[in-house]
Design a protein around this motif. Structure first.
Motif, PDB file in Angstrom:
ATOM      1  N   LYS A   1       0.830  -0.789   0.127  1.00 31.46           N
ATOM      2  CA  LYS A   1       0.463   0.026  -0.179  1.00 31.46           C
ATOM      3  C   LYS A   1       0.424   1.450   0.527  1.00 31.46           C
ATOM      4  CE  LYS A   1      -3.591  -1.990   2.449  1.00 31.46           C
ATOM      5  NZ  LYS A   1      -4.539  -1.936   3.442  1.00 31.46           N
ATOM      6  N   SER A   2       1.906   1.291   0.580  1.00 30.11           N
ATOM      7  CA  SER A   2       2.730   1.952   0.438  1.00 30.11           C
ATOM      8  C   SER A   2       3.633   2.620  -0.514  1.00 30.11           C
ATOM      9  CB  SER A   2       3.801   1.990   1.337  1.00 30.11           C
ATOM     10  OG  SER A   2       5.037   3.124   1.626  1.00 30.11           O
ATOM     11  N   THR A   3       3.768   1.796  -1.007  1.00 26.45           N
ATOM     12  CA  THR A   3       4.618   1.178  -2.830  1.00 26.45           C
ATOM     13  C   THR A   3       3.915   2.306  -3.286  1.00 26.45           C
ATOM     14  OG1 THR A   3       6.219  -0.003  -2.008  1.00 26.45           O
ATOM     15  CG2 THR A   3       5.879   0.673  -4.531  1.00 26.45           C
ATOM     16  N   ASP A   4       2.610   1.502  -3.639  1.00 35.92           N
ATOM     17  CA  ASP A   4       1.714   1.740  -4.341  1.00 35.92           C
ATOM     18  C   ASP A   4       0.791   3.843  -4.632  1.00 35.92           C
ATOM     19  OD1 ASP A   4      -0.696   1.513  -6.178  1.00 35.92           O
ATOM     20  OD2 ASP A   4      -1.743   2.501  -4.807  1.00 35.92           O
ATOM     21  N   LYS A   5       1.172   4.391  -3.291  1.00 33.27           N
ATOM     22  CA  LYS A   5       0.830   5.182  -3.116  1.00 33.27           C
ATOM     23  C   LYS A   5       1.948   6.514  -3.316  1.00 33.27           C
ATOM     24  CE  LYS A   5      -0.631   8.362   0.878  1.00 33.27           C
ATOM     25  NZ  LYS A   5      -0.227   8.653   2.437  1.00 33.27           N
ATOM     26  N   LYS A   6       3.613   6.288  -3.215  1.00 31.67           N
ATOM     27  CA  LYS A   6       4.301   6.178  -3.619  1.00 31.67           C
ATOM     28  C   LYS A   6       4.260   6.402  -5.662  1.00 31.67           C
ATOM     29  CE  LYS A   6       7.561   5.283  -0.309  1.00 31.67           C
ATOM     30  NZ  LYS A   6       8.558   4.924   0.548  1.00 31.67           N
ATOM     31  N   VAL A   7       3.843   5.188  -6.201  1.00 30.40           N
ATOM     32  CA  VAL A   7       3.288   5.055  -7.161  1.00 30.40           C
ATOM     33  C   VAL A   7       2.723   6.685  -7.781  1.00 30.40           C
ATOM     34  CG1 VAL A   7       3.022   4.168  -9.444  1.00 30.40           C
ATOM     35  CG2 VAL A   7       4.849   2.997  -7.899  1.00 30.40           C
ATOM     36  N   ARG A   8       2.298   6.736  -7.644  1.00 25.93           N
ATOM     37  CA  ARG A   8       1.095   7.225  -7.728  1.00 25.93           C
ATOM     38  C   ARG A   8       1.021   9.105  -7.531  1.00 25.93           C
ATOM     39  NH1 ARG A   8      -4.267   5.171  -7.592  1.00 25.93           N
ATOM     40  NH2 ARG A   8      -4.608   2.687  -7.523  1.00 25.93           N
TER      41      ARG A   8
END
Length: 251
Positions: free
Chosen positions: A242-249
């Motif tokens: 979830k943290s990585t997905d947030k950074k990608v967005r």
């Protein structure tokens, strides 16, 4: 003249009647003795058959226990592979996070461009121990698997046709002291020997079943620890995803 001869004994008929009654009583006693012997043989045969059925059920319980143990070991191996996959995903996620950080920073991108590519390495196991299964369970399984032939012999649909006479052929395998303790009658002695052999086998089988149960308990405890460890890793991985997905967005 008298109708009886001069040498006639008036008590002779009573004596003959007594002798006939005595002979009849002896025959009656002999008949009762034979009846008792037949009853003893019948009860001995029934007891021998009962112990044979119990022994067959014991072998079948061992077979089921071994099958359950093998399935439990396969489950442990599947859990091990799952944990390794989770470790691999966590390692790949860390690599992705480093790439995302370098993309977000110009200086980080230049550093990564001129920096030598690190050699590929195997994913970290994150404390994942090598899985071999419970040694106690494997020893119990090996011991019980050796009884598979006995299970087939004792099963009514699997045993050989000449098996019924094999127990009586073992009469010469007992020691002289044991032979002296058995009845003299050949058939009764064979039944007693069969009962003793079945009881000995049942004692050994119960001991193997106990070891199998203890091995299963040990394996279950180890897999419970593995499940707890895997659950914590999955929860941590979910947070990192979830943290990585947030950074990608945010790019």
């Amino acid at each position: 003249m008298s109708a009886f001869p001069s040498s006639y004994n008036p008590f002779a008929e009573d004596e003959e009647a007594d002798e006939a009654a005595a002979r009849g009583g002896g025959l009656a006693d002999g008949g009762r003795q034979r009846s008792l012997q037949q009853e003893v043989l019948r009860r001995s045969a029934a007891t021998a058959d009962s112990t044979a059925r119990s022994l067959s059920l014991l072998y079948e319980s061992e077979r089921i226990g071994v099958a359950a143990s093998e399935e439990l070991v396969r489950q442990g191996e599947a859990l091990k592979r799952t944990e390794q996959m989770v470790d691999k995903m966590d390692q790949d996620l860390k690599t992705s996070q480093r790439h995302i950080n370098s993309i977000k920073s110009v200086w980080g991108g230049l550093v990564n461009y001129f920096k030598a590519k690190p050699p590929e390495s195997k994913p970290e196991q994150n404390g994942t121990p090598e899985y071999y299964g419970s040694s106690r369970l494997k020893e119990a399984m090996t011991s019980s698997k050796e009884q598979e032939s006995k299970y087939q012999e004792s099963h009514p649909n699997l045993r050989k046709l000449d098996y019924a006479d094999s127990d009586f052929s073992k009469a010469d395998l007992v020691s002289s002291a044991q032979r002296d303790s058995y009845p003299k009658n050949q058939h009764l002695r064979a039944y007693h020997q069969k009962i003793d052999n079945n009881l000995d086998e049942m004692s050994s089988g119960l001991s193997r079943l106990k070891n199998l149960a203890l091995g299963l308990q040990t394996e279950i405890d180890e897999q419970d620890d593995m499940l707890d460890r895997l659950t914590k890793k999955v929860e941590t991985l979910d947070v990192n995803i979830k943290s990585t997905d947030k950074k990608v967005r945010q790019l």
